[in-house]
Structure formats: structure tokens, C-alpha cells
Scaffold this active site. Structure first.
Site, PDB file in Angstrom:
ATOM      1  N   TYR A 108      42.334  30.941  38.100  1.00 50.35           N
ATOM      2  CA  TYR A 108      43.122  31.559  37.032  1.00 50.35           C
ATOM      3  C   TYR A 108      42.162  32.101  35.985  1.00 50.35           C
ATOM      4  CZ  TYR A 108      45.809  31.869  32.729  1.00 50.35           C
ATOM      5  OH  TYR A 108      46.368  32.317  31.561  1.00 50.35           O
ATOM      6  N   GLU A 196      46.652  38.137  32.036  1.00 52.25           N
ATOM      7  CA  GLU A 196      46.532  37.000  32.950  1.00 52.25           C
ATOM      8  C   GLU A 196      46.243  37.495  34.345  1.00 52.25           C
ATOM      9  OE1 GLU A 196      48.893  33.069  31.837  1.00 52.25           O
ATOM     10  OE2 GLU A 196      50.209  34.681  32.467  1.00 52.25           O
TER      11      GLU A 196
END
Ligand code: ADP
Ligand code: MG
Length: 221
Positions: A108, A196
Site C-alpha cells: 500500500y 492511494e
């Protein structure tokens, strides 16, 4: 304002963030055209303003043109219900057809403008591909953050810290650091409030590339 994954990836591509070759498609015919251009294994991805598409059946790997036809047909026009859409779901009106990556590991990466501290926060986690909110709650130590003053750019020591936090080795470090700088460039250049990349992956070829993109812009910008 937010944009679709394929639009975010266009910004990434134009600014040096590595992404798979891919094309938007508004019909099954366009999906097949895109798959032919890519040649080889493709991923058929629903484009809606919500994450969680994979689990909801909105991301399918196609091994042939015939499978692209089948999945495009199945997903276009469908109402996808994910943990981010609410119970009413969202209708899929476009697809992204992209090259399938050889994934070695999923991570991530995210950048946010944190107004409570008046700084940017660049964070990474080895726990990619899953809901980051859950990671933040259960294993906050698995999210490594560096903070940037509003007038600062990403510093070399910070980029290295992020790369080491992900356990990158050898060529992966160089590739990872290059990708972090490019992500930061996009964030600054377009006045983003949130970005993101879940997942950011290492490929079998040891490249660090963005397989998903979520971008919000600062409405005050
Ligand atoms: P969402 O977050 O909405 O579920 P993603 O774009 O993150 O959608 O895709 C879900 C999963 O599908 C990823 O975690 C990854 O494992 C896989 N995936 C997505 N794009 C590709 C690709 N181009 N090649 C291979 N696998 C992919
Ligand atoms: Mg994702």
C-alpha cells in the site's frame, strides 16, 4: 473532486509513475480492441468511484480475447456493490482494459494532506491489497509514515526510509524510490488532497508499479 482509476493512471503515466499499458472501454467492442492492442493476458476492470471492486467481481483476469468479451459483457452495465458504494451500488459504465502484471508482492502507498498537523504524510505498508482502514486499526505499526512540511519536497532519506519499510532489495530499491518521487510529483503538481495506490506491487521483473489509483483533488486549490 475525484477521478476514475484509468484517469489517475493517465496522470501517473504522463509523470513517470510506472503503470501497466491500458485503455478505457465504453463497450464490449472497445474492450476487445484494447485487448488486441495489448496482446496477451489482460485484466478487465470496472471503473466506478469506489474501491473494493476486486472482491465484488469487478476485476477479472482474462486469458484470451474470448474471455475479455465474456467479462466485459458481464461487468458493463452491472450494478457493483462494494464496501465503499453503499447498499445501492454503482452502475459500471466504463471499463479499463489493462495488461496483467506478474505480481510478486502487493503493498500500500498513500499520500495525504493532513490539515490537523498542516503537513503532508507519505505512508506505505507491506499490508497491501487489503483494506488499509483495517490495518490502521489492528496493526498501526505496519503503516510507516514520513511527514513533509508544506514547502518541502520528498527528501532522499525519506524515500529510502519508505523503500526499506517495504523490505525492498537490490534493484527494487532503485525502482521503488523512483516511483515514490514520481508519485510525490503528481501529488504536488495537481494539488491533490489524497492519493492511494493499493496495491503498489513488485513484479517478477523487480519493477515497482502502481496497479490501482485513487486520487482526490484539493477543492481549494
Ligand atoms: P479494488 O481496490 O477496487 O479492489 P484493484 O485495482 O486494487 O481494485 O484490483 C484488485 C486486485 O486485482 C489487486 O489487488 C490485484 O491483486 C489485482 N489486479 C488489479 N490490476 C491488476 C493487473 N493489471 N494485473 C494483475 N493483477 C491486477
Ligand atoms: Mg485497490
Amino acid at each position: 473532486m475525484n477521478i476514475h482509476e484509468y484517469q489517475g493512471k493517465n496522470l501517473f503515466r504522463e509523470n513517470g509513475v510506472p503503470v501497466p499499458e491500458g485503455y478505457p472501454a465504453f463497450s464490449v467492442e472497445e474492450a476487445i480492441e484494447a485487448a488486441k492492442k495489448i496482446g496477451g493476458k489482460c485484466v478487465v476492470k470496472a471503473q466506478i468511484h469506489a474501491g473494493g471492486r476486486g472482491k465484488a467481481g469487478g476485476v477479472k483476469i482474462a486469458n484470451s480475447i474470448e474471455e475479455v468479451r465474456i467479462y466485459a459483457n458481464e461487468i458493463l452495465g452491472k450494478t457493483l456493490i462494494t464496501h465503499q458504494t453503499g447498499p445501492e451500488g454503482k452502475i459500471v459504465q466504463r471499463l479499463l482494459i489493462e495488461e496483467a502484471s506478474n505480481i510478486k508482492k502487493e503493498f500500500y502507498a498513500g499520500i495525504v494532506l493532513d490539515r490537523s498537523i498542516g503537513k503532508y504524510v507519505f505512508m506505505v505498508s507491506t499490508e497491501g491489497g487489503v483494506e488499509i482502514e483495517q490495518v490502521a486499526e489492528q496493526y498501526p505499526e505496519k503503516i510507516v509514515k514520513v511527514t513533509l512540511e508544506p514547502w518541502q519536497n520528498l527528501q532522499p532519506y525519506q524515500a529510502r526510509r519508505l523503500a526499506f519499510a517495504l523490505g525492498l532489495k537490490g534493484n527494487q530499491i532503485k525502482s521503488g524510490i523512483k516511483t515514490f518521487y514520481a508519485l510525490w510529483d503528481v501529488f504536488k503538481k495537481y494539488d491533490c488532497s489524497l492519493m492511494e495506490i493499493n496495491p503498489l506491487v513488485i513484479t517478477k521483473e523487480d519493477d515497482v508499479i502502481a496497479l490501482d489509483s485513487k486520487i482526490n483533488f484539493d477543492d481549494n486549490a
